[in-house]
Write an enzyme that holds these catalytic residues in place. Structure first.
Site, short mmCIF file in Angstrom:
data_model
loop_
_atom_site.label_atom_id
_atom_site.label_comp_id
_atom_site.label_asym_id
_atom_site.label_seq_id
_atom_site.Cartn_x
_atom_site.Cartn_y
_atom_site.Cartn_z
N ARG A 113 38.99 65.08 16.42
CA ARG A 113 39.80 64.06 17.11
C ARG A 113 39.81 64.40 18.60
O ARG A 113 40.13 65.52 18.98
CB ARG A 113 41.24 64.04 16.59
CG ARG A 113 42.17 63.32 17.56
CD ARG A 113 43.53 63.04 17.02
NE ARG A 113 43.50 62.04 15.98
CZ ARG A 113 44.56 61.33 15.58
NH1 ARG A 113 45.73 61.53 16.16
NH2 ARG A 113 44.46 60.45 14.63
N HIS A 140 38.41 54.60 15.44
CA HIS A 140 39.30 55.36 14.54
C HIS A 140 38.94 54.97 13.09
O HIS A 140 39.73 54.36 12.38
CB HIS A 140 40.75 55.03 14.86
CG HIS A 140 41.75 55.98 14.26
ND1 HIS A 140 41.40 57.12 13.57
CD2 HIS A 140 43.12 55.94 14.24
CE1 HIS A 140 42.48 57.74 13.17
NE2 HIS A 140 43.54 57.05 13.55
N GLN A 143 41.12 55.75 9.81
CA GLN A 143 42.33 54.92 9.71
C GLN A 143 42.05 53.63 8.95
O GLN A 143 42.83 53.20 8.10
CB GLN A 143 42.83 54.59 11.13
CG GLN A 143 44.01 53.65 11.17
CD GLN A 143 45.26 54.26 10.59
OE1 GLN A 143 45.63 55.37 10.95
NE2 GLN A 143 45.94 53.56 9.68
N ASP A 236 49.57 48.17 16.88
CA ASP A 236 49.41 49.58 17.25
C ASP A 236 50.19 49.77 18.54
O ASP A 236 50.62 48.79 19.18
CB ASP A 236 47.90 49.86 17.45
CG ASP A 236 47.59 51.33 17.77
OD1 ASP A 236 48.48 52.19 17.62
OD2 ASP A 236 46.44 51.60 18.17
N CYS A 279 49.20 51.55 12.14
CA CYS A 279 48.59 52.86 11.88
C CYS A 279 49.59 54.01 12.05
O CYS A 279 49.41 55.07 11.46
CB CYS A 279 47.38 53.06 12.79
SG CYS A 279 47.77 52.83 14.54
N ARG A 318 46.04 57.44 4.06
CA ARG A 318 45.17 58.23 4.94
C ARG A 318 44.65 59.45 4.17
O ARG A 318 43.50 59.84 4.31
CB ARG A 318 45.93 58.71 6.19
CG ARG A 318 46.42 57.63 7.15
CD ARG A 318 45.30 56.83 7.75
NE ARG A 318 44.25 57.67 8.29
CZ ARG A 318 44.31 58.37 9.43
NH1 ARG A 318 45.38 58.28 10.19
NH2 ARG A 318 43.30 59.12 9.84
N1 CP Z 1 47.48 56.95 12.44
C1 CP Z 1 47.14 58.17 12.90
O1 CP Z 1 45.98 58.49 13.17
O2 CP Z 1 48.20 59.00 13.00
P1 CP Z 1 48.20 60.43 13.67
O3 CP Z 1 47.98 60.23 15.16
O4 CP Z 1 49.55 60.99 13.36
O5 CP Z 1 47.10 61.26 13.08
N1 NVA Z 2 45.57 53.70 19.53
C1 NVA Z 2 46.37 54.86 19.19
C2 NVA Z 2 46.18 55.23 17.75
C3 NVA Z 2 47.01 56.38 17.28
C4 NVA Z 2 46.79 56.69 15.84
C5 NVA Z 2 46.00 56.02 20.10
O1 NVA Z 2 44.81 56.24 20.35
O2 NVA Z 2 46.91 56.69 20.58
#
Ligand code: CP
Ligand code: NVA
Length: 332
Positions: A113, A140, A143, A236, A279, A318
């Site tokens: 990530r 992502h 997700q 989101d 999400c 997830r």
């Molecule tokens: N939805 C999601 O990716 O959550 P986190 O940022 O907590 O991993």
């Molecule tokens: N769009 C958000 C998603 C978090 C799971 C971010 O990148 O922060």
């Protein structure tokens, strides 16, 4: 209980974007996640990751993705090691290429990530092991596997259903959701202001894929028009990780795109035919450090807490979908 069937073609495969898999392969992963969830609910312990070691490299924070990986690995007899921030030399004192070659000698798989899509691609290119994209600035994909699974739990056959994404139309979740809906034959509407439109090349690609399923991909600026007939409303955060300097502008642009009860009523599909997805993490009426500072609230509290909100099923899914990815790629 559903039988555990793992597609042999998925052995050794990485997930960099949802287009790493064919449409059928993506749907099979969701079938597998459904079966793994049922097996866990029945109290049956798995060993599909016995003696498998997975490393989790995180440049950004996480609750769901990080913990889903850890539980998924543990449930199947494997182990996941978390490396966060600057705990290693990754990407600052040592190149991604060199770190990839080291970690690939030690681990059976890598979940990343971070910021750059290029990093996850380089990890896959140089590590020699399967690499999973746990979120980049652009996409992502893990997700969206959980989102499609949650849609399937709500509606059964999801082909031809309509999902409307409200908010920042060019962020990682919006991009991958558009692709996932296209591949699953779900009619997708990205409802966003003109300043935050998705990349036209990505929209064109999603449209080509959707055409194979007879479904549609649309971009719309007007919320009331976008949501008509929707089966799912999805939103989101208005400011993604790493974009905090854009907070004031985003609040100004996105306040009219909040998901609230008036918008849910405008779908004409209240009750059993409409679900709400997010999400997470979400800003509703919760008291968090960031929401106090910014006043952002992409979803009204009564929608977030409603009986048609499926956000915690989605969060749980997830783990089941990440487990499906791990056991498929690391099958023996
Ligand atoms: N939805 C999601 O990716 O959550 P986190 O940022 O907590 O991993
Ligand atoms: N769009 C958000 C998603 C978090 C799971 C971010 O990148 O922060």
């Amino acid at each position: 209980m559903n039988e555990i069937t793992i597609n042999p073609a998925l052995k050794g495969r990485s997930l960099l974007t949802l287009n790493s898999f064919t449409d059928d392969e993506m749907c099979e992963l969701i079938d597998l996640a459904v079966a793994l969830k049922a097996r866990k609910a029945a109290g049956v312990r798995g060993d599909l990751l016995h003696r498998r070691n997975i490393v989790l490299i995180f440049e950004k924070g996480s609750t769901r993705t990080r913990n889903s990986c850890i539980v998924a690995a543990q449930d199947e007899g494997g182990a996941a090691q978390y490396l966060g921030g600057h705990e290693t030399h990754f990407g600052h004192k040592e190149s991604v290429k060199d770190s990839a070659r080291v970690l690939g000698r030690l681990y059976d798989g890598i979940l990343f990530r971070g910021f750059s899509q290029r990093t996850v691609e380089d990890l896959a290119k140089y590590s020699g092991v399967p690499v999973w994209n746990g979120l980049t600035d652009e996409s992502h994909p893990t997700q969206i596997l959980a989102d499609l699974m949650t849609l399937r739990e709500a509606f059964g056959d999801i082909g031809g259903r309509k999902l409307v994404y409200m908010g920042d139309g060019r962020n990682n979740v919006a991009n991958s959701l558009m692709m996932g809906c296209a591949k699953a034959g779900v009619n997708y509407v990205n409802c966003t202001p003109r300043e935050l439109l998705p990349d036209p090349a990505l929209v064109a690609r999603a449209r080509e894929i959707a055409a194979r399923h007879g479904s549609t991909i649309d971009v719309e600026n007007d919320p009331a028009v976008a949501v008509r007939g929707a089966n799912a409303l999805y939103t989101d955060v208005w400011v993604s990780m790493g974009e905090e300097d854009k907070t004031a502008e985003r609040l100004r642009l996105l306040r009219p795109y909040q998901v609230n009860m008036d918008l849910c009523r405008a779908t004409g599909n209240p009750g059993g035919e409409l679900i709400f997805l997010h999400c997470l993490p979400a800003f509703h009426d919760c008291e968090t450090e960031v929401s106090r500072e910014t006043g952002a609230q992409e979803v009204a509290d009564d929608v977030f807490e409603s009986d048609f909100s499926r956000v915690f099923d989605e969060a749980e899914n997830r783990m089941h979908t990440i487990k499906a990815l791990f056991v498929s790629a690391l099958q023996r």
